[in-house]
Each structure stands twice: as structure tokens, then as C-alpha cells.
Scaffold this motif. Structure first.
Motif, mmCIF file in Angstrom:
data_model
loop_
_atom_site.group_PDB
_atom_site.id
_atom_site.type_symbol
_atom_site.label_atom_id
_atom_site.label_comp_id
_atom_site.label_asym_id
_atom_site.label_seq_id
_atom_site.Cartn_x
_atom_site.Cartn_y
_atom_site.Cartn_z
ATOM 1 N N LEU A 1 -33.079 -92.672 6.769
ATOM 2 C CA LEU A 1 -33.726 -93.659 7.637
ATOM 3 C C LEU A 1 -32.763 -94.176 8.708
ATOM 4 N N LYS A 2 -31.488 -94.317 8.335
ATOM 5 C CA LYS A 2 -30.485 -94.769 9.313
ATOM 6 C C LYS A 2 -30.341 -93.754 10.444
ATOM 7 N N VAL A 3 -30.345 -92.487 10.109
ATOM 8 C CA VAL A 3 -30.260 -91.441 11.135
ATOM 9 C C VAL A 3 -31.475 -91.515 12.063
ATOM 10 N N LYS A 4 -32.639 -91.743 11.476
ATOM 11 C CA LYS A 4 -33.845 -91.898 12.299
ATOM 12 C C LYS A 4 -33.678 -93.080 13.251
ATOM 13 N N MET B 1 -31.415 -101.781 1.523
ATOM 14 C CA MET B 1 -31.250 -100.676 0.574
ATOM 15 C C MET B 1 -29.779 -100.454 0.243
ATOM 16 N N PHE B 2 -28.933 -100.407 1.275
ATOM 17 C CA PHE B 2 -27.503 -100.198 1.038
ATOM 18 C C PHE B 2 -26.886 -101.381 0.300
ATOM 19 N N SER B 3 -27.339 -102.589 0.607
ATOM 20 C CA SER B 3 -26.825 -103.777 -0.069
ATOM 21 C C SER B 3 -27.087 -103.693 -1.568
ATOM 22 N N PRO C 1 -18.278 -99.403 2.932
ATOM 23 C CA PRO C 1 -18.188 -99.041 4.359
ATOM 24 C C PRO C 1 -19.519 -98.629 4.986
ATOM 25 N N THR C 2 -20.397 -98.031 4.214
ATOM 26 C CA THR C 2 -21.699 -97.625 4.745
ATOM 27 C C THR C 2 -22.510 -98.844 5.158
ATOM 28 N N TYR C 3 -22.409 -99.903 4.385
ATOM 29 C CA TYR C 3 -23.105 -101.150 4.727
ATOM 30 C C TYR C 3 -22.585 -101.679 6.073
ATOM 31 N N ALA C 4 -21.281 -101.654 6.251
ATOM 32 C CA ALA C 4 -20.693 -102.101 7.519
ATOM 33 C C ALA C 4 -21.166 -101.227 8.677
ATOM 34 N N GLY C 5 -21.328 -99.940 8.436
ATOM 35 C CA GLY C 5 -21.823 -99.041 9.474
ATOM 36 C C GLY C 5 -23.231 -99.394 9.926
#
Length: 186
Positions: free
Chosen positions: A138-141, A164-166, A174-178
Motif C-alpha cells: 500500500l505504501k508503494v501505491k 499498520m506499521f505501528s 525504520p519503516t515507520y519513520a519512512g
């Protein structure tokens, strides 16, 4: 076993993965072409094992920015996964994801979005609706929508990804920060 045995092709596939990881794309492609020849004879042209090889060949094409070549290989792989494994198999989702990346690289956001939606549905059914892989899809979208000048749509999706990441990874990951960084770009 002999040089034409499918287990030899499997070893070549693993060696090609290593070559690709090391950035030696030409070496990886050479190994994968040999692997595909063996698998086509020993497993058949519609076997999921050959589809795996073709999918990795597509990744090599993408690394060389040959998106047309990648799409041809990915479409064949997607069909090979779909027939014996079913429409909602994770390997099919991986093909849809890579096809969407090809579309995004060529500025075709609508085509990519459709594929990423289907990929996210498959991931949700197989991994769970809050799985990080689905959130990444979904992030890529959302990133594609942002690049296409649709920040409002992107932000809505990114808020979902943030939640979702949280839950899955925590707010220190790091993905959350991204995701927060991408949200700030909206």
C-alpha cells in the motif's frame, strides 16, 4: 545427476540470486537463462519452478531498466502461477507487485494501482490485513500516487500504512519513520 537435471537448475538459480545480490546482473542473467532451458525441458513450460526463474530474470531486466522485457517475463510467470496454484497464491502476488513496479517506473500509475490493489488483497488473505508486507504494498501505491500529483489520495493510504506499521513493527522501526517521511511530502 547430469548437467540437465532440475536439481542442477536449482543450484544455478541460487547462484544467480547471489550474483544478483552482488550486482553482477549479466552473470545472474546467464545463469538464469541456462536454468530456464533446463527447467523448460525437465519441468515443463508452465511449471511454477520455471515461473520462479522467469520472475528472477524479470528482476534482472528491471535492474537494467528493460521494463518491457521484465513485463513479458512477469506476465508469463503470473499465468504459470495462476493456473496450478490459484489466483490468490503469494507467488502470484509477487509477480503482480513487480509488474506494478514496472508500470510505476514508466509513469503508469493507474495500471500500477490496480495491480497493487490485487496484490494487497492476496497478501491480506494469506498473511493478514495488518501484515507489514501488505502495508508495504500500500505504501508503494501511495508513493506512486504522490509522484502522479495526487497527494490527498496518497495521504489517506499512508495513514492506513502508518497504523499498520505501528501495530506490526512499532513506532521505533525504520519503516515507520519512512512512512512519516512520505506523509510529510504530501
Amino acid at each position: 545427476l547430469g548437467p540437465g537435471h532440475h536439481l542442477v537448475a536449482g543450484a544455478m538459480f541460487r547462484a544467480a540470486e547471489c550474483e544478483l545480490f552482488l550486482g553482477r546482473i549479466a552473470n545472474a542473467e546467464r545463469l538464469l537463462e541456462q536454468c530456464a532451458e533446463i527447467e523448460a525441458v525437465t519441468l515443463g513450460s508452465s511449471h511454477p519452478g520455471l515461473a520462479n526463474t522467469q520472475r528472477l530474470r524479470a528482476v534482472c531486466c528491471m535492474a537494467r531498466r528493460d521494463f518491457d522485457g521484465a513485463m513479458a517475463l512477469l506476465q508469463a510467470s503470473e499465468m504459470a502461477y495462476h493456473k496450478p496454484l490459484g489466483a490468490s497464491h503469494p507467488m502470484r502476488a509477487s509477480c503482480l507487485y513487480l509488474m506494478a513496479l514496472c508500470h510505476l517506473e514508466q509513469g503508469r500509475v493507474d495500471e500500477a494501482s490496480k495491480l497493487l490493489n490485487e496484490c494487497a488483497e492476496i497478501e491480506g488473505a494469506n498473511l493478514g490485513m495488518d501484515h507489514p508486507a501488505r502495508a508495504n504494498t500500500l505504501k508503494v501505491k501511495a508513493q506512486g500516487l504522490l509522484e502522479a500529483g495526487k497527494p490527498g489520495e496518497a495521504l489517506d493510504i499512508l495513514k492506513t500504512c502508518q497504523d499498520m506499521f505501528s501495530r506490526a513493527l512499532g513506532e521505533d522501526h525504520p519503516t515507520y519513520a519512512g512512512v512519516l517521511f512520505t506523509m510529510a511530502r504530501c
